[in-house]
Design an enzyme around this catalytic site. Structure first.
Site, PDB file in Angstrom:
ATOM      1  N   ASP A  18       9.717  -1.251  -4.768  1.00 49.03           N
ATOM      2  CA  ASP A  18       9.004  -0.735  -5.739  1.00 49.03           C
ATOM      3  C   ASP A  18       8.425  -1.552  -6.382  1.00 49.03           C
ATOM      4  O   ASP A  18       7.838  -2.356  -6.283  1.00 49.03           O
ATOM      5  CB  ASP A  18      10.628  -0.254  -6.650  1.00 49.03           C
ATOM      6  CG  ASP A  18      10.978   0.315  -7.859  1.00 49.03           C
ATOM      7  OD1 ASP A  18       9.805   1.127  -7.939  1.00 49.03           O
ATOM      8  OD2 ASP A  18      11.865   0.713  -7.972  1.00 49.03           O
TER       9      ASP A  18
HETATM   10  C1  NOJ Z   1       9.671   2.908 -10.743  1.00 49.77           C
HETATM   11  C2  NOJ Z   1      10.960   3.201 -10.851  1.00 49.77           C
HETATM   12  O1  NOJ Z   1      11.457   2.728  -9.936  1.00 49.77           O
HETATM   13  C3  NOJ Z   1      10.366   3.832  -8.855  1.00 49.77           C
HETATM   14  O2  NOJ Z   1      11.515   4.813  -9.225  1.00 49.77           O
HETATM   15  C4  NOJ Z   1       8.986   4.895  -9.093  1.00 49.77           C
HETATM   16  O3  NOJ Z   1       9.065   5.194  -8.060  1.00 49.77           O
HETATM   17  C5  NOJ Z   1       8.618   3.398  -9.423  1.00 49.77           C
HETATM   18  N1  NOJ Z   1       8.558   2.844 -10.379  1.00 49.77           N
HETATM   19  C6  NOJ Z   1       7.067   4.256  -9.513  1.00 49.77           C
HETATM   20  O4  NOJ Z   1       6.668   4.498 -10.376  1.00 49.77           O
END
Ligand code: NOJ
Length: 795
Positions: free
Chosen positions: A311
């Site tokens: 993430d």
């Molecule tokens: C953080 C989030 O937790 C995740 O769900 C998301 O896909 C990513 N950022 C990318 O934007």
């Protein structure tokens, strides 16, 4: 776009030389043959990963790559300014030319995407295309209900169709990879990200996970309208302590396997191309460096061959977690645990090549990671068709059929929580035609932006139709008395007074209240209080004091604790955030042109202190089942139970709950067999170890009758309880559901197949098995009601 404010300064630290263990290395290089052999039962035959020609092309390309080019494939950056606290970089064009970037996300148009893709395929040495990603969460340009709303439809086919539309629109813009579905089990309404998933139940979660993957990826990932799913957040993120986002999770292996892993497994079995590791730590090991979940479970047990991305900066956050004291160690720990792509931390880019040269990371580990990234790119057909046709982009967006589907999805997502009689109406809803004027009150009655929900992608507020617009169209402006009553977070006395004045002039009040999707739900949207924000509760009570019948339409990303409303407001419809067709869908429902058919996918708490609250809990040794919990205990018999002294245990509304405009009667369940052999079922289960559905061994059925005067769409639910097993099993577990339409007076016999998987459990040795047990089965309208029958699983 949520951006974590992590200081880069803390991440870029001198490389620490750390000795490596060999175990992960062995797992990392497990070959494709093993995959194909053990996965045939689970993966759909057309899943492109199983394609031998792809493997040949991957290996041939890998042979030609330099170490730097290999590392480049593992680098994932977000486009846009700032380029993220993680990277601190803006020179993506040059990096692409040098082959230093494998994936880019947050580019949203065919023109921008082609610009980067041309650099990659024309100017980089090996012409490897870039994988373009985006959070396409509940639609791209056509905005569907938020995922919690989509799940509330209990209609996987509809969810699959919505994902298909999202995939087509995304692909037309050149986005071939979505960071969706989020399949995290969510048991705590304080956690803002409950809105992004399918709620608290693993079985429903499995069905929804499969539906999204099928919708996005289609039958052929390389087809022009298909996009790769990225199933997130692996794993346990939804169990954040106290419902506080990014917080620690402690989940026993039993609970992990029985409740949290199944939706991920289902998505992998459906052929999902990628997964995303989470921010959170799981049993003290952050999930972005968790070899048990990534190497052992995902790669070894499930034979997953796609890619795992971290993430956003979750690799750098390994330092804040306290399991790496510098960026190099963080990178090494993540990669060796099984995280192939580094989203935004910039640490693979900075450290991996040097660590390979220094012997701290075997090149075989890097090769395996690159293989997984390339495999997805080949499967998507990016090498053969890297560019998107810019002139076809606009015509793919917001098609009439897509809007129509968005309206249907919204209609099916609404959950009717209450519908009492008021003077003049046997039930307040549906509103009937002799009605004169409606006072439409509340900050969400005319808020197009909020109708789009928490992660609307490329959805535009100007495309969304509010309740005010739709109601005015239906009734004419002179019959709709609109008053906002203030904003979501603040109302003046004068605004409340004019809302009351409007109510006094009307026959019925429709009150549109709730949360702000952007700031109060989704990521970093955890709340310690689950009441109506601002002065909306005062607005509600003042309007209700006029004595006019009130229909409360609640827009929220979670259940809200509203005891006064549930006691005093005659009709309550939970609308979640319905997407761009919010207004028409609500008007159709309020006037009874369509039936409310949504059902809760989360238990609705009475008060915050009950959280985490979920129906599939264990019984405990001191269940309070027969005690009256509406008053404090009066003696020891009432006191020494698993209970609160100041609140019932039961939810305000149970999981699975939702009313219709009619009345539905459930007959007694009938079993085709009341004795089954646990041993035989166990054998069947192991024969189908990688398949989620085993053959039927018996059936249970019941007659369902619409005894009311209106048509109804009913979600018939099958629940099971096992007793006498090696591990304590939930008081009820969902094992099947069917959504059926019943005309007034119609009776239908609804039948469920009972297979080995219906009775399977994770035992005290963490094996998936079937044990002898006493089984109770319910065919029920929700998780707290219904008639039951008994079956014995004999040794
Ligand atoms: C953080 C989030 O937790 C995740 O769900 C998301 O896909 C990513 N950022 C990318 O934007």
């Amino acid at each position: 776009m949520p951006i974590r404010m992590v200081q880069m300064a803390r991440m870029i630290q001198p490389i620490q030389l750390v000795r490596l263990s060999v175990a992960w290395c062995v797992i990392a290089v497990a070959g494709p043959a093993a995959w194909a052999q053990s996965h045939t039962a689970a993966v759909r035959p057309d899943a492109s990963f199983a394609n031998a020609s792809v493997e040949g092309r991957v290996d041939a390309l890998l042979d030609r790559m330099t170490l730097d080019e290999k590392v480049g494939q593992l680098v994932l950056y977000s486009n846009g300014a700032p380029t993220g606290p993680g990277t601190g970089r803006t020179d993506y064009h040059d990096m692409v030319r040098r082959g230093e970037i494998g994936g880019l996300f947050n580019l949203t148009t065919a023109k921008e995407i082609n610009e980067f893709q041309r650099l990659a395929v024309k100017e980089s040495r090996l012409h490897i295309p870039i994988l373009f990603g985006l959070d396409v969460i509940h639609g791209f340009r056509t905005t569907f209900p938020v995922p919690l709303g989509l799940a509330s439809t209990w209609n996987p086919t509809l969810v699959e169709e919505a994902a298909r539309v999202a995939g087509h629109e995304s692909a037309a813009a050149g986005v071939r990879w979505t960071f969706s579905p989020m399949v995290d089990i969510a048991r705590d309404a304080r956690w803002g990200r409950m809105i992004e998933g399918a709620g608290e139940d693993p079985y429903l979660g499995e069905q929804m996970a499969r539906a999204y993957v099928r919708g996005y990826q289609g039958k052929d990932l390389a087809a022009p309208g298909s996009i790769a799913a990225c199933v997130k957040h692996f794993v346990g993120y939804g169990a954040a302590e106290g419902g506080r986002d990014y917080n620690t999770t402690e989940i026993s292996e039993h609970t992990l396997r029985q409740f949290y892993l199944p939706p991920f497994k289902a998505a992998v079995d459906e052929g999902a191309a990628s997964l995303m590791s989470a921010f959170s730590s799981l049993n003290a090991v952050p999930t972005s460096a968790n070899s048990f979940t990534l190497n052992q479970v995902l790669r070894k047990e499930w034979k997953f061959r796609g890619l795992v991305t971290s993430d956003w900066t979750s690799i750098a956050e390994l330092m804040a977690h306290g399991i790496a004291n510098d960026g190099a160690t963080a990178a090494r720990r993540a990669l060796t645990a099984g995280v192939e792509m580094d989203m935004e931390s910039n640490l693979y880019h900075l450290h991996l090549a040097q660590m390979v040269k220094g012997g701290q990371v075997p090149v075989a580990v890097v090769d395996e990671a690159v293989r997984r990234v390339l495999r997805v790119k080949f499967a998507l057909g990016l090498f053969d068709h890297p560019l998107v046709e810019e002139d076809k982009e606009a015509s793919a967006m917001l098609l009439p059929a897509s809007r129509e589907l968005a309206r249907k999805a919204a209609e099916e997502s609404f959950v009717l929580l209450k519908n009492d009689a008021v003077p003049g109406y046997a039930q307040l809803l549906p509103l009937s035609s002799p009605l004169g004027k409606i006072a439409l009150i509340g900050p969400l009655a005319d808020d197009a932006g909020n109708m789009l929900g928490s992660w609307a992608g490329q959805g535009r507020a100007e495309d969304a139709i509010t309740l005010r617009t739709a109601l005015t169209k239906q009734l004419g402006a002179d019959r709709v008395l609109y008053a906002s009553g203030g904003s979501i977070i603040a109302s003046s006395d004068a605004e409340i007074a004019s809302a009351v004045a409007a109510a006094n002039l009307a026959d019925v009040v429709v009150l549109a209240v709730g949360e702000d999707a952007g700031s109060m739900t989704a990521e970093a949207g955890s709340r310690a209080h689950l009441d109506l924000p601002g002065r909306q509760e005062q607005l509600l009570e003042a309007v209700a004091a006029t004595g006019k019948p009130v229909v409360m339409v609640l827009f929220s990303g979670r259940p809200l604790t509203l005891p006064w409303a549930f006691a005093h407001v005659p009709a309550v419809l939970e609308a979640w955030f319905p997407g761009l067709e919010a207004g028409p869908a609500l008007v159709q429902t309020l006037f009874g042109e369509v039936q409310p058919s949504g059902r809760l996918v989360v238990s609705w708490p009475r008060s915050v202190g009950q959280e985490p609250l979920y129906y599939n809990a264990l019984n405990t040794g001191r269940p309070a089942l027969n005690a009256d919990l509406t008053h404090p205990p009066t003696d020891g018999l009432e006191k020494y139970l698993s209970r609160y002294i100041d609140e019932p245990n039961s939810p305000q509304f149970p999981f699975g709950f939702g009313l219709t405009y009619s009345a539905i009667q459930y007959g007694d369940p009938h079993l085709s067999d009341s004795r089954l052999s646990a041993g035989k079922l166990k054998t069947l289960l192991s024969e189908n170890a990688t398949s989620s559905k085993s053959a039927a061994t018996a059936t249970v059925s019941a007659e369902i009758t619409n005894t009311g005067a209106k048509p109804a769409d009913e979600v018939v639910q099958l629940y099971v309880r096992l007793e006498g097993t090696s591990t304590a099993q939930p008081v009820r577990a969902l094992k099947g559901f069917q959504k059926i339409h019943l005309a007034p007076g119609e009776t239908r016999r609804v039948s469920f197949d009972l297979g080995a998987d219906t009775f399977a459990l994770w035992d005290d040795q963490n094996h998936y098995t079937v044990e002898p047990a006493r089984v109770t089965l319910w065919i029920a309208p929700d998780s707290a009601h219904g008639n039951s029958t008994r079956l014995m699983l004999e040794p």
